[in-house]
Write an enzyme that holds these catalytic residues in place. Structure first.
Site, PDB file in Angstrom:
ATOM      1  N   LYS A 280       0.897  -1.160  -0.113  1.00 48.85           N
ATOM      2  CA  LYS A 280      -0.084   0.027  -0.073  1.00 48.85           C
ATOM      3  C   LYS A 280       0.769   1.266   0.046  1.00 48.85           C
ATOM      4  O   LYS A 280       1.843   1.258   0.598  1.00 48.85           O
ATOM      5  CB  LYS A 280      -0.872   0.006   1.264  1.00 48.85           C
ATOM      6  CG  LYS A 280      -1.759  -0.852   1.133  1.00 48.85           C
ATOM      7  CD  LYS A 280      -2.863  -1.018   2.286  1.00 48.85           C
ATOM      8  CE  LYS A 280      -4.042  -2.025   2.248  1.00 48.85           C
ATOM      9  NZ  LYS A 280      -4.799  -1.760   3.659  1.00 48.85           N
ATOM     10  N   GLU A 366     -19.210  -8.859   8.722  1.00 51.21           N
ATOM     11  CA  GLU A 366     -20.369  -8.276   9.502  1.00 51.21           C
ATOM     12  C   GLU A 366     -21.151  -9.232  10.140  1.00 51.21           C
ATOM     13  O   GLU A 366     -21.764  -9.162  11.095  1.00 51.21           O
ATOM     14  CB  GLU A 366     -21.005  -7.324   8.333  1.00 51.21           C
ATOM     15  CG  GLU A 366     -20.271  -6.120   7.940  1.00 51.21           C
ATOM     16  CD  GLU A 366     -19.457  -6.454   6.807  1.00 51.21           C
ATOM     17  OE1 GLU A 366     -18.699  -5.444   6.341  1.00 51.21           O
ATOM     18  OE2 GLU A 366     -19.455  -7.377   6.372  1.00 51.21           O
ATOM     19  N   ARG A 394     -25.534  -6.129   5.812  1.00 53.47           N
ATOM     20  CA  ARG A 394     -24.941  -7.519   5.395  1.00 53.47           C
ATOM     21  C   ARG A 394     -25.063  -8.455   6.827  1.00 53.47           C
ATOM     22  O   ARG A 394     -24.826  -9.676   6.335  1.00 53.47           O
ATOM     23  CB  ARG A 394     -23.399  -7.292   5.155  1.00 53.47           C
ATOM     24  CG  ARG A 394     -22.998  -6.356   4.014  1.00 53.47           C
ATOM     25  CD  ARG A 394     -21.657  -6.131   3.629  1.00 53.47           C
ATOM     26  NE  ARG A 394     -21.442  -7.249   2.820  1.00 53.47           N
ATOM     27  CZ  ARG A 394     -20.137  -7.638   2.300  1.00 53.47           C
ATOM     28  NH1 ARG A 394     -19.038  -6.858   2.623  1.00 53.47           N
ATOM     29  NH2 ARG A 394     -20.063  -8.504   1.263  1.00 53.47           N
TER      30      ARG A 394
END
Length: 629
Positions: A280, A366, A394
């Site tokens: 990243k 979730e 979700r």
């Protein structure tokens, strides 16, 4: 900024015309353009700097858009967008009328599937692969998924399904960007990756299986030998057991490794799995050093970096929640904080530091987060699940069956309720009121400002059952939240302004706009505080003392708080005009939050205009009465 090669790329076809030796320069130019572009508009940065070479290699090797690429989550798809003809539109990224920060089918034929929530890419790509096979169309289907998204069960459900569907052309690319490039990612591993992805290896493997098929013990021995040989240099076992041919890990910034490996995999049938390691923030030292800070920055000067901003004059609702969580945890050692990979976004950094044994980040999962919290509640602890409204969607089945049905004491802190701005429709929390109020045992609280947020968090936390507190992104009106842990009577609202003829029943932070509109209308304003249980006594009182009612909410009108009010009136047999103001029955695109609210008539001016348009006959006599008096 020099963009000699990038200027020549209008589509992947132009990319294919470049000499392989030019791709490194193209990657440098593309990375520089991403950095410059995001610094001007804001957006996702760290993840996109990490996928530059991967996007180039995928579009150079595969025949897109005939071949389908699905970018999981999609906040790492900016290089993909630039390479597929949208470079000139990057200056309007995530702005009203501009392109989305995520892949969107309506935006480009190169965006094979709309994404923004994680872990959907493998399922979508597999569905496409099956459809192509059944239609007799020869094409490749590539799912690019980050390792964070691999923590969700949906990704493994899809891989489990793909593993028993061997006659589809599916390639899963694991973009592993949370670990350093370890020793296996070197010259030897590059050689092994190319070997394992090559036709000779695949052919030898298949021939060996055919020969040994008649001698099952020998086939099993060969399978185990191959598995263990791979395991010495790669973490292949899990993915191989799921039915994939695993290749990697390889350096995702090394085009000399990526290109030939992808070319080899492009001709292999069946489910393939390529593990690439990226970094990243690659190429921008500040983002490499702090990829979290540079994950989704606003505008900044790349030469200087993100500067420490002055403390905002007004607290954000997220900060109010974070402070409340720490204060309540200090008072109650039964409090446990849970988040599905949203520590920073949900304001739980300080809580983790102060109460590490009571902090649980379960990853992008979730469904698990909701049932995990339910399990905690079963053992006399009090879980607080901090989750974005859009992400709670979700875990809806778990909310109903695992929490509400058992009436378990779980508090849901719903951040990003209502419109969210630049992230657009995929991240807007427009539906939680409607999908929560229909569930038995559930409390739904809608605080109007920072102080009310703290009060209602304490109220819902002390309620011995499932309860939710919804609050928007950003700062409120500046109301001082205080430090006390006081609560309010459950299901009771308050009148904030006494007027006449028209009463506005506000749910949530739009109460502030209602108060401003009411000054010109001489209307009553009630802060209802709760959608469920609804303050029916207050509703009936306002209906009896006013000629008309207005309900106001930053949520879907259909099934929302306004519907709760009309249901209460109907049950009581009271007929009174009711104007329901809220979010219309359509998805609302990205843009600045205030402008979006104004666009759907939910700012003070729009609220006043809607009330005047509906109740002109009521309001005009009121003005005349005032003059006569």
């Amino acid at each position: 900024m020099k963009t000699e090669l990038l200027d020549r790329i209008q589509s992947p076809a132009d990319l294919k015309s470049l000499d392989r030796r030019d791709l490194k320069q193209l990657a440098d130019e593309l990375r520089g353009f991403v950095l410059d572009s995001v610094s001007r508009t804001g957006g996702h940065l760290s993840s996109n700097l990490g996928t530059v070479e991967l996007a180039i290699a995928l579009h150079a090797v595969f025949d897109t858009p005939h071949d389908r690429i699905v970018w999981d989550v999609g906040h790492q798809s900016y290089p993909h967008k630039i390479l597929t003809g949208r470079r000139a539109e990057m200056d309007r990224l995530r702005q009203a009328g501009g392109i989305s920060g995520f892949p969107r089918r309506a935006e480009s034929p190169y965006d094979a599937f709309g994404t923004a929530h994680s872990s959907t890419s493998i399922s979508a790509a597999l569905g496409m692969a099956v459809a192509s096979r059944n239609a007799g169309i020869e094409r490749r289907h590539i799912a690019v998924i980050g390792d964070g998204a691999m923590s969700a069960g949906m990704a493994f459900e899809a891989m489990n399904n793909a593993g028993v569907t061997p006659d589809v052309n599916l390639l899963v690319v694991l973009n592993d960007n949370d670990m350093s490039i370890s020793p296996p990612v070197g010259a030897l591993n590059r050689y092994l990756a190319r070997l394992m992805s090559g036709r000779f290896y695949a052919a030898a493997r298949n021939v060996g299986k055919a020969v040994l098929q008649r001698v099952p013990p020998m086939l099993e021995l060969a399978r185990r030998f191959e598995e263990h040989a791979k395991g010495m240099v790669t973490p292949a076992t899990l993915f191989e057991e799921l039915g994939f041919n695993y290749v990697g890990p390889i350096d995702g910034h090394d085009l000399d490794a990526l290109m030939p490996t992808l070319q080899n995999l492009s001709v292999l049938p069946g489910p393939q799995f390529l593990h690439v390691v990226t970094r990243k923030g690659q190429g921008y030292k500040l983002a490499e050093a702090d990829p979290v800070l540079y994950h989704g920055p606003g505008k900044f000067d790349p030469a200087v970096g993100i500067q420490q901003a002055k403390a905002p004059a007004r607290r954000t609702f997220t900060q109010v929640f974070g402070q409340w969580l720490c204060d309540m945890a200090a008072q109650d050692d039964k409090l446990v904080g849970v988040t599905p990979a949203m520590r920073e976004g949900s304001g739980m950094v300080e809580f983790e530091q102060r109460f590490p044994a009571r902090y649980f980040d379960v990853g992008i999962a979730e469904q698990h987060a909701v049932t995990f919290a339910a399990g905690i509640a079963c053992e006399a602890h009090k879980p607080v699940l901090a989750i974005y409204s859009t992400f709670l969607q979700r875990g809806y089945d778990q909310l109903v069956h695992d929490v509400a049905l058992q009436n378990l004491d779980v508090t849901f802190a719903l951040d990003r309720a209502g419109l969210v701005g630049a992230d657009g429709a995929t991240h807007a929390g427009n539906y939680d009121i409607a999908f929560l109020r229909c569930i038995p045992n559930m409390v739904v609280a809608t605080p109007s400002d920072e102080r009310e947020t703290r009060l209602l968090l304490s109220t819902c936390y002390r309620y011995p059952g499932p309860a939710s507190v919804r609050y928007p992104r950003g700062a409120g009106c500046g109301a001082e939240p205080g430090t006390a842990l006081d609560d309010v009577p459950l299901g009771k609202g308050v009148v904030r302004r006494q007027g006449r003829r028209v009463a506005i029943l506000g749910f949530g932070t739009l109460v502030q706009a209602a108060l401003a509109a009411a000054e010109n209308l001489d209307a009553t304003v009630a802060d209802m505080r709760f959608v469920k249980p609804l303050d029916q006594e207050l509703v009936l009182s306002l209906a009896a003392s006013h000629d008309a009612l207005v309900t106001l909410e930053e949520g879907a009108i259909m099934g929302g708080a306004g519907s709760a009010v009309t249901e209460a009136l109907n049950e009581a047999g009271i007929t009174v005009p009711v104007l329901q103001l809220g979010l219309p029955d359509r998805f609302i695109d990205h843009g600045e939050q205030g402008s979006l609210l104004a666009g759907v008539g939910l700012d003070a001016k729009g609220i006043e205009a809607s009330i005047r348009a509906r109740y002109a006959a009521l309001l005009e006599p009121s003005a005349q009465d005032g003059q006569a008096a």
